[in-house]
Design an enzyme around this catalytic site. Sequence first.
Site, PDB file in Angstrom:
ATOM      1  N   LYS A   1       0.821  -1.216   0.000  1.00  0.00           N
ATOM      2  CA  LYS A   1       0.000   0.000   0.000  1.00  0.00           C
ATOM      3  C   LYS A   1       0.851   1.261   0.000  1.00  0.00           C
ATOM      4  O   LYS A   1       0.622   2.162  -0.782  1.00  0.00           O
ATOM      5  CB  LYS A   1      -0.900   0.070   1.246  1.00  0.00           C
ATOM      6  CG  LYS A   1      -1.988  -0.957   1.321  1.00  0.00           C
ATOM      7  CD  LYS A   1      -2.920  -0.680   2.516  1.00  0.00           C
ATOM      8  CE  LYS A   1      -2.248  -0.757   3.870  1.00  0.00           C
ATOM      9  NZ  LYS A   1      -1.842  -2.115   4.267  1.00  0.00           N
TER      10      LYS A   1
ATOM     11  N   ARG B   1      -9.262   1.677   8.549  1.00  0.00           N
ATOM     12  CA  ARG B   1      -8.908   0.301   8.866  1.00  0.00           C
ATOM     13  C   ARG B   1     -10.033  -0.406   9.609  1.00  0.00           C
ATOM     14  O   ARG B   1      -9.918  -1.585   9.911  1.00  0.00           O
ATOM     15  CB  ARG B   1      -7.653   0.273   9.735  1.00  0.00           C
ATOM     16  CG  ARG B   1      -6.356   0.010   8.962  1.00  0.00           C
ATOM     17  CD  ARG B   1      -5.215   0.052   9.957  1.00  0.00           C
ATOM     18  NE  ARG B   1      -4.029  -0.631   9.554  1.00  0.00           N
ATOM     19  CZ  ARG B   1      -2.941  -0.050   9.056  1.00  0.00           C
ATOM     20  NH1 ARG B   1      -2.941   1.235   8.819  1.00  0.00           N
ATOM     21  NH2 ARG B   1      -1.866  -0.766   8.786  1.00  0.00           N
TER      22      ARG B   1
ATOM     23  N   ARG C   1      11.236  -6.028   5.291  1.00  0.00           N
ATOM     24  CA  ARG C   1      11.119  -4.607   5.614  1.00  0.00           C
ATOM     25  C   ARG C   1      11.645  -4.342   7.024  1.00  0.00           C
ATOM     26  O   ARG C   1      12.275  -3.319   7.280  1.00  0.00           O
ATOM     27  CB  ARG C   1       9.654  -4.177   5.506  1.00  0.00           C
ATOM     28  CG  ARG C   1       9.454  -2.698   5.709  1.00  0.00           C
ATOM     29  CD  ARG C   1       8.078  -2.269   5.283  1.00  0.00           C
ATOM     30  NE  ARG C   1       7.086  -2.614   6.269  1.00  0.00           N
ATOM     31  CZ  ARG C   1       5.764  -2.497   6.073  1.00  0.00           C
ATOM     32  NH1 ARG C   1       5.310  -2.091   4.912  1.00  0.00           N
ATOM     33  NH2 ARG C   1       4.923  -2.801   7.019  1.00  0.00           N
TER      34      ARG C   1
ATOM     35  N   ARG D   1      11.585  -0.905  11.545  1.00  0.00           N
ATOM     36  CA  ARG D   1      10.313  -0.546  12.179  1.00  0.00           C
ATOM     37  C   ARG D   1      10.106  -1.430  13.396  1.00  0.00           C
ATOM     38  O   ARG D   1      10.246  -2.639  13.323  1.00  0.00           O
ATOM     39  CB  ARG D   1       9.148  -0.744  11.194  1.00  0.00           C
ATOM     40  CG  ARG D   1       8.909   0.451  10.314  1.00  0.00           C
ATOM     41  CD  ARG D   1       7.828   0.182   9.312  1.00  0.00           C
ATOM     42  NE  ARG D   1       6.565  -0.262   9.904  1.00  0.00           N
ATOM     43  CZ  ARG D   1       5.383  -0.086   9.304  1.00  0.00           C
ATOM     44  NH1 ARG D   1       5.319   0.499   8.138  1.00  0.00           N
ATOM     45  NH2 ARG D   1       4.283  -0.534   9.861  1.00  0.00           N
TER      46      ARG D   1
ATOM     47  N   ARG E   1      -0.638  -8.286  13.583  1.00  0.00           N
ATOM     48  CA  ARG E   1      -1.154  -7.295  12.635  1.00  0.00           C
ATOM     49  C   ARG E   1      -2.007  -7.957  11.560  1.00  0.00           C
ATOM     50  O   ARG E   1      -3.007  -7.401  11.117  1.00  0.00           O
ATOM     51  CB  ARG E   1      -0.005  -6.493  12.030  1.00  0.00           C
ATOM     52  CG  ARG E   1       0.581  -5.505  13.031  1.00  0.00           C
ATOM     53  CD  ARG E   1       1.864  -4.905  12.564  1.00  0.00           C
ATOM     54  NE  ARG E   1       1.694  -4.206  11.304  1.00  0.00           N
ATOM     55  CZ  ARG E   1       2.651  -4.038  10.421  1.00  0.00           C
ATOM     56  NH1 ARG E   1       3.849  -4.519  10.643  1.00  0.00           N
ATOM     57  NH2 ARG E   1       2.418  -3.388   9.316  1.00  0.00           N
TER      58      ARG E   1
HETATM   59  P1  AMP Z   1       1.114   1.176   8.783  1.00  0.00           P
HETATM   60  O1  AMP Z   1       2.325   2.005   8.600  1.00  0.00           O
HETATM   61  O2  AMP Z   1      -0.048   1.632   7.921  1.00  0.00           O
HETATM   62  O3  AMP Z   1       1.367  -0.295   8.636  1.00  0.00           O
HETATM   63  O4  AMP Z   1       0.614   1.408  10.282  1.00  0.00           O
HETATM   64  C1  AMP Z   1       1.424   1.033  11.373  1.00  0.00           C
HETATM   65  C2  AMP Z   1       0.580   0.906  12.632  1.00  0.00           C
HETATM   66  O5  AMP Z   1      -0.029   2.169  12.944  1.00  0.00           O
HETATM   67  C3  AMP Z   1      -0.586  -0.067  12.531  1.00  0.00           C
HETATM   68  O6  AMP Z   1      -0.206  -1.400  12.766  1.00  0.00           O
HETATM   69  C4  AMP Z   1      -1.496   0.470  13.623  1.00  0.00           C
HETATM   70  O7  AMP Z   1      -1.030   0.102  14.892  1.00  0.00           O
HETATM   71  C5  AMP Z   1      -1.328   1.978  13.473  1.00  0.00           C
HETATM   72  N1  AMP Z   1      -2.317   2.509  12.523  1.00  0.00           N
HETATM   73  C6  AMP Z   1      -2.084   3.000  11.276  1.00  0.00           C
HETATM   74  N2  AMP Z   1      -3.214   3.376  10.692  1.00  0.00           N
HETATM   75  C7  AMP Z   1      -4.217   3.124  11.575  1.00  0.00           C
HETATM   76  C8  AMP Z   1      -5.614   3.263  11.550  1.00  0.00           C
HETATM   77  N3  AMP Z   1      -6.238   3.756  10.466  1.00  0.00           N
HETATM   78  N4  AMP Z   1      -6.308   2.900  12.651  1.00  0.00           N
HETATM   79  C9  AMP Z   1      -5.699   2.416  13.732  1.00  0.00           C
HETATM   80  N5  AMP Z   1      -4.385   2.224  13.821  1.00  0.00           N
HETATM   81  C10 AMP Z   1      -3.638   2.570  12.749  1.00  0.00           C
END
Ligand code: AMP
Length: 189
Positions: free
Chosen positions: A17, A92, A129, A135, A146
């Site tokens: 994404k 999400r 990654r 990360r 996740r």
């Molecule tokens: P990402 O970089 O999109 O994989 O997001 C990393 C982490 O941030 C996720 O695993 C969640 O813990 C948190 N996060 C990101 N976007 C959301 C969202 N829309 N709602 C809730 N938690 C989020």
Amino acid sequence: MTRVHRIVMLGAPGAGKGTQAVRLAEHFQIPTISTGELFRQHIRTGTELGELAATYIDGGNLVPDDITIRMVKERLSRTDVEGGFILDGFPRTVVQAEALGEMLGEEDITAVVELWVDAEEVIPRLLNRAATEARSDDTAEVIRQRIKVYREQTRPLHEYYIKEGTLREINAVGEIEQITERILAELER
Ligand code: AMP
């Protein structure tokens, strides 16, 4: 007349994404809004929101809806999104999707791009990654959580956006460039 693109990226963790969001944003010359990135910025700068978010992120869980929605609402109130935007990682949950619909009102989402990859492909991608980006939420255990959270809380958005009539499913197995082409072709239809 140029078309305004208000795009949502959907897909499992590791589906690409973020990578595709950046490429689409460049193509259309519009900003990407990544909630994960916004949270990580808060964590880096040591804000209260960041401290709170970290407790959820590091366990592979979602940050509560109200906090996340407030942050996105603030971001979408800025003028740079007037010509369109790409949302990466939001919504999400169905609650977030409904909140987004309300925030946007008449100027609703133009397309929801759902990236599909095999489950077996996702975990090696994420572990890779973890090695390259450092990360804190990319350890094997957190990755498993996740994916579980994605299945339980995010996958219902597939149905949600089918009903809304905006879902575009994309086969996200292949070269990065090829996948971008597929998305652009789909968006032009
Ligand atoms: P990402 O970089 O999109 O994989 O997001 C990393 C982490 O941030 C996720 O695993 C969640 O813990 C948190 N996060 C990101 N976007 C959301 C969202 N829309 N709602 C809730 N938690 C989020």
